[in-house]
Write an enzyme that holds these catalytic residues in place. Structure first.
Site, PDB file in Angstrom:
ATOM      1  N   TYR A  26     -16.747  17.185 -15.114  1.00 48.81           N
ATOM      2  CA  TYR A  26     -17.195  15.798 -15.271  1.00 48.81           C
ATOM      3  C   TYR A  26     -18.195  15.494 -14.147  1.00 48.81           C
ATOM      4  CZ  TYR A  26     -17.023  10.790 -14.447  1.00 48.81           C
ATOM      5  OH  TYR A  26     -17.373   9.493 -14.185  1.00 48.81           O
TER       6      TYR A  26
ATOM      7  N   ASP B 207      -7.409  19.163 -14.014  1.00 50.40           N
ATOM      8  CA  ASP B 207      -7.720  17.820 -14.506  1.00 50.40           C
ATOM      9  C   ASP B 207      -7.333  17.794 -15.987  1.00 50.40           C
ATOM     10  OD1 ASP B 207      -8.926  15.544 -15.597  1.00 50.40           O
ATOM     11  OD2 ASP B 207     -10.591  15.599 -14.172  1.00 50.40           O
TER      12      ASP B 207
ATOM     13  N   LYS C  20      -8.400   6.875 -19.203  1.00 49.98           N
ATOM     14  CA  LYS C  20      -8.706   7.443 -20.515  1.00 49.98           C
ATOM     15  C   LYS C  20      -7.465   7.394 -21.418  1.00 49.98           C
ATOM     16  CE  LYS C  20     -12.780   8.185 -18.742  1.00 49.98           C
ATOM     17  NZ  LYS C  20     -12.619   8.283 -17.315  1.00 49.98           N
TER      18      LYS C  20
ATOM     19  N   ARG D 210       0.860  -1.204   0.000  1.00 50.49           N
ATOM     20  CA  ARG D 210       0.000   0.000   0.000  1.00 50.49           C
ATOM     21  C   ARG D 210       0.884   1.238   0.000  1.00 50.49           C
ATOM     22  NH1 ARG D 210      -1.306   1.783   4.587  1.00 50.49           N
ATOM     23  NH2 ARG D 210      -1.996  -0.163   5.517  1.00 50.49           N
TER      24      ARG D 210
HETATM   25  C1  LIG Z   1     -12.371  14.528 -16.899  1.00 55.68           C
HETATM   26  C2  LIG Z   1     -12.511  13.363 -15.971  1.00 55.68           C
HETATM   27  N1  LIG Z   1     -11.966  13.437 -14.737  1.00 55.68           N
HETATM   28  C3  LIG Z   1     -12.075  12.419 -13.852  1.00 55.68           C
HETATM   29  C4  LIG Z   1     -12.781  11.270 -14.165  1.00 55.68           C
HETATM   30  C5  LIG Z   1     -12.922  10.176 -13.143  1.00 55.68           C
HETATM   31  O1  LIG Z   1     -12.038   9.144 -13.398  1.00 55.68           O
HETATM   32  P1  LIG Z   1     -12.328   7.593 -13.073  1.00 55.68           P
HETATM   33  O2  LIG Z   1     -13.528   7.181 -13.843  1.00 55.68           O
HETATM   34  O3  LIG Z   1     -11.050   6.916 -13.488  1.00 55.68           O
HETATM   35  O4  LIG Z   1     -12.550   7.518 -11.588  1.00 55.68           O
HETATM   36  C6  LIG Z   1     -13.349  11.148 -15.442  1.00 55.68           C
HETATM   37  C7  LIG Z   1     -14.098   9.923 -15.805  1.00 55.68           C
HETATM   38  O5  LIG Z   1     -14.800   9.865 -16.792  1.00 55.68           O
HETATM   39  C8  LIG Z   1     -13.215  12.223 -16.357  1.00 55.68           C
HETATM   40  O6  LIG Z   1     -13.766  12.175 -17.590  1.00 55.68           O
END
Ligand SMILES: Cc1ncc(COP(=O)(O)O)c(C=O)c1O
Length: 388
Positions: A109, A182, A207, A56
């Site tokens: 998101y 992000d 992604k 961990r």
């Molecule tokens: C722009 C963005 N940030 C964060 C996330 C969250 O990531 P995760 O689905 O890997 O938890 C997503 C998921 O679609 C996203 O599109």
């Protein structure tokens, strides 16, 4: 200069392929092993080899990924998590305390918004939503002394709004807040927020970074050692880490990030060309279009404009749903950033959790994650799905 330091100064693709791991001294293995181990033999109490104690806290496969991510984003340290949301939650715990305030994008998101609204706010973290493209609105939303973090997505999901990272970093720092970006939609190949003044980069590595729709993961990259210490503590204390197999898959995906992103962009540009002016389409949303309100800023801070294209149907929601149902090469599904093209209806799918809030998306909106298949096949599929 050590081999590693040399690689950190190399070009992006060289770093993507080499940073974070030297061929194993014993076997010469070119690829890091999947260290499927929870614990490590100590040479006497406290005699840890390479600092490894318990997986961990640290695991060599994860270390390779974390070092690689730091090199790609030009940050001080990288951290890998079980998902993007696990990374986000850990970061907020490291940076904020109950009673603090954050500014978030008004079209974040949906899952990020849900995290703020349903998990962090009940814990005591207040938030104000502001448009990422409006520096004045972000400045006005900041509460001096209380705002610890300004959170940005650029481009945003799914409306592809663009925030000016340099300008928002200046406004955030003036108020004593950190800027978190992000960078999921752009990937570090197209945009490096830390070099533009951001303090922390967040990724859903699920992604583009992973790129093959075969692993869920998240990452943070920070540019300041003090922030890194807080994140490291919370990563271990909360424990939402990436497992070694997931870290290995993500690292394998990263090696081709540059070539994949260029093909995603090539194909997206062709799709935009096809959709623009199509009789059934009311509006095409893509930061590469000169008509896009964020085009000038995107041109300044991004290498190219990415693989996501959103568009609105003239005939409304039902027609948008029908197009999603008719598509064949574009697979109907959530997520984005993989080699295969995906189509989705944000209002009913990824962004259903923000229905009825300020973040609700238009019902006639379709989002495409344009993959790296043969471009003509993608255009032919869209043509038939649009009833051509
Ligand atoms: C722009 C963005 N940030 C964060 C996330 C969250 O990531 P995760 O689905 O890997 O938890 C997503 C998921 O679609 C996203 O599109």
């Amino acid at each position: 200069m050590s081999d590693q330091a040399h690689r950190n100064k190399s070009g992006f693709e060289t770093r993507a392929i080499h940073a974070g791991y030297e061929p194993d001294p014993m076997t010469g293995a070119v690829i890091p092993p999947i260290y499927a181990t929870s614990t490590y033999k100590q040479d006497g109490v406290g005699g840890m080899r390479g600092g490894y104690e318990y997986s961990r806290s640290a695991n060599p496969t994860r270390t390779a990924l974390e070092s690689n991510l730091a090199a790609l984003e030009e940050g001080e340290r990288g951290f890998a998590f079980a998902s993007g949301l696990a990374a986000e939650h850990t970061l907020l715990k490291a940076l904020c305390r109950p009673g603090d305030h954050v500014v978030v994008p008004n079209d974040a998101y949906g899952g990020t918004y849900r995290l703020f609204a349903k998990v962090e706010e009940p814990w005591g973290l207040a938030y104000t939503a502001a448009p990422v493209s409006d520096v004045g609105a972000i400045r006005a939303a900041i509460r001096p002394g209380e705002t610890k973090v300004v959170w940005m997505e650029t481009p945003t999901n799914p409306l592809l709004n663009i925030g000016d990272i340099e300008a928002v970093a200046a406004v955030s720092h003036d108020a004593g807040a950190l800027l978190v970006v992000d960078n999921t939609f752009a990937s570090p190949y197209l945009q490096q927020p830390l070099t533009l003044g951001a303090d922390v980069v967040v990724h859903s590595t699920t992604k583009y970074v992973g790129g093959h729709s075969d692993v869920v993961g998240g990452a943070l990259v920070v540019r300041d050692l003090e922030v890194a210490e807080g994140v490291a503590f919370h990563q271990n204390a909360i424990g939402a880490v990436a497992g070694p197999f997931d870290a290995w898959l993500t690292l394998r995906g990263i090696k081709t990030l540059g070539v994949r992103m260029d093909r995603h962009c090539d194909n997206a540009e062709k799709v935009v060309g096809f959709l623009t002016g199509h009789d059934s389409v009311a509006e095409v949303i893509y930061p590469g279009l000169e008509s896009h309100s964020g085009h000038e800023v995107a041109t300044r801070q991004m290498k190219r404009f990415g693989g996501i294209v959103s568009f609105r149907m003239k005939a409304g929601e039902q027609e948008a749903l029908d197009v999603c149902a008719r598509a064949q090469v574009f697979t109907l599904g959530e997520s984005l950033g993989g080699v295969e093209s995906l189509i989705e209806h944000p209002g009913r799918m990824t962004h259903a959790s923000v229905a009825g809030t300020d973040l609700e998306v238009p019902a006639d909106l379709i989002r495409l994650s344009v993959g790296i298949e043969t471009a003509d096949d993608l255009l032919a599929d869209l043509d038939q799905a649009l009833g051509g």
